[in-house]
Design an enzyme around this catalytic site. Sequence first.
Site, PDB file in Angstrom:
ATOM      1  N   ASN A 125      61.820  25.628  12.093  1.00 40.41           N
ATOM      2  CA  ASN A 125      61.448  24.233  11.683  1.00 40.41           C
ATOM      3  C   ASN A 125      60.381  24.391  10.585  1.00 40.41           C
ATOM      4  O   ASN A 125      60.482  23.386   9.620  1.00 40.41           O
ATOM      5  CB  ASN A 125      60.973  23.143  13.069  1.00 40.41           C
ATOM      6  N   GLU A 126      59.425  25.057  11.051  1.00 41.13           N
ATOM      7  CA  GLU A 126      58.318  25.230   9.996  1.00 41.13           C
ATOM      8  C   GLU A 126      58.971  25.578   8.662  1.00 41.13           C
ATOM      9  O   GLU A 126      58.935  25.180   7.286  1.00 41.13           O
ATOM     10  CB  GLU A 126      57.164  26.043  10.165  1.00 41.13           C
ATOM     11  N   MET A 127      59.535  26.740   8.684  1.00 40.95           N
ATOM     12  CA  MET A 127      60.439  27.076   7.319  1.00 40.95           C
ATOM     13  C   MET A 127      61.457  26.143   6.743  1.00 40.95           C
ATOM     14  O   MET A 127      61.315  25.957   5.546  1.00 40.95           O
ATOM     15  CB  MET A 127      61.313  28.173   7.926  1.00 40.95           C
TER      16      MET A 127
END
Length: 285
Positions: free
Chosen positions: A200-202
């Site tokens: 999700n961060e990516m």
Amino acid sequence: MNSEESIKFLLEQKEAIVNLPDKRRSPQFDKWKRRTRLIIEKVFSNGSLHLKEFDGIRYSLSVFSLSTPEESFQRVYMRGLEDAMGLIETCIEEIKDFGLDESEQEVGGNNMGENIQQVRKANKIFISHSSEDSHFGKAIVQLLRGLGLKRDQIVFTSDDDYGIPLDDNIFEYLKKQITNGVYILYLLSDNYYDSVACLNEMGAAWIVQNQYTIIGIPGFQFSNTKFSGGAIDPRKIGFTMDNTKRVIEFKNNILNQFDLSIDEMDWMEVYKKYCDTVEGLCKHK
């Protein structure tokens, strides 16, 4: 920005070389280098051969020891300045002979001075990692602190000293950091790709188009299909933490990005400590 303006800015940087102090890694040198790089980028575009050649100029030794004489450092520094002057002269001659290819220039305002002022560098680093690899992440934090980054310039959620402020919502905090253009270090591993939070961060960073560097834990293969099929551009060169040559390049990139400088002897101590830490982690992996 036209040819006349471009030549004017380049000439100023060429003439500034002779006024730089003989002392290597001075604040004046760092300021000159940053501005020269920015001007070349704006004149010829990011990714141009001119910019790559400028980035490839060395002003310090890549490998040295405590017994390396001072004159060896000084010799490389002066040679680097000579190479930079030669490159600037070549750039000026090319503009005079062929003009500028407008398709290669940076998109933005027409005023060079305004463009320089508009460039915004990141002032924080976010280490995107799996909690399973927190020991490797701590080695990265140790390296960044050694290079001169302050505690509040690093976001590393596996350490409370660098993590989410008390009472803040973790997801909202990370979203705010990514949206604000934080520089991202992707610490990749199989654990990373098995983590929904990491992916999700990516994805969030990919949408915002943050600047980033790809780092693999020792043993990570960039031929991994999870990497090649992910949001990160697989054509962008990354490195593993135990690749000592790439670590030196990474150091130079961070110093440039965050307007930092470090004495060679201090760097040698930081570098040795980092290498010893990574070697120890690999033995207990």
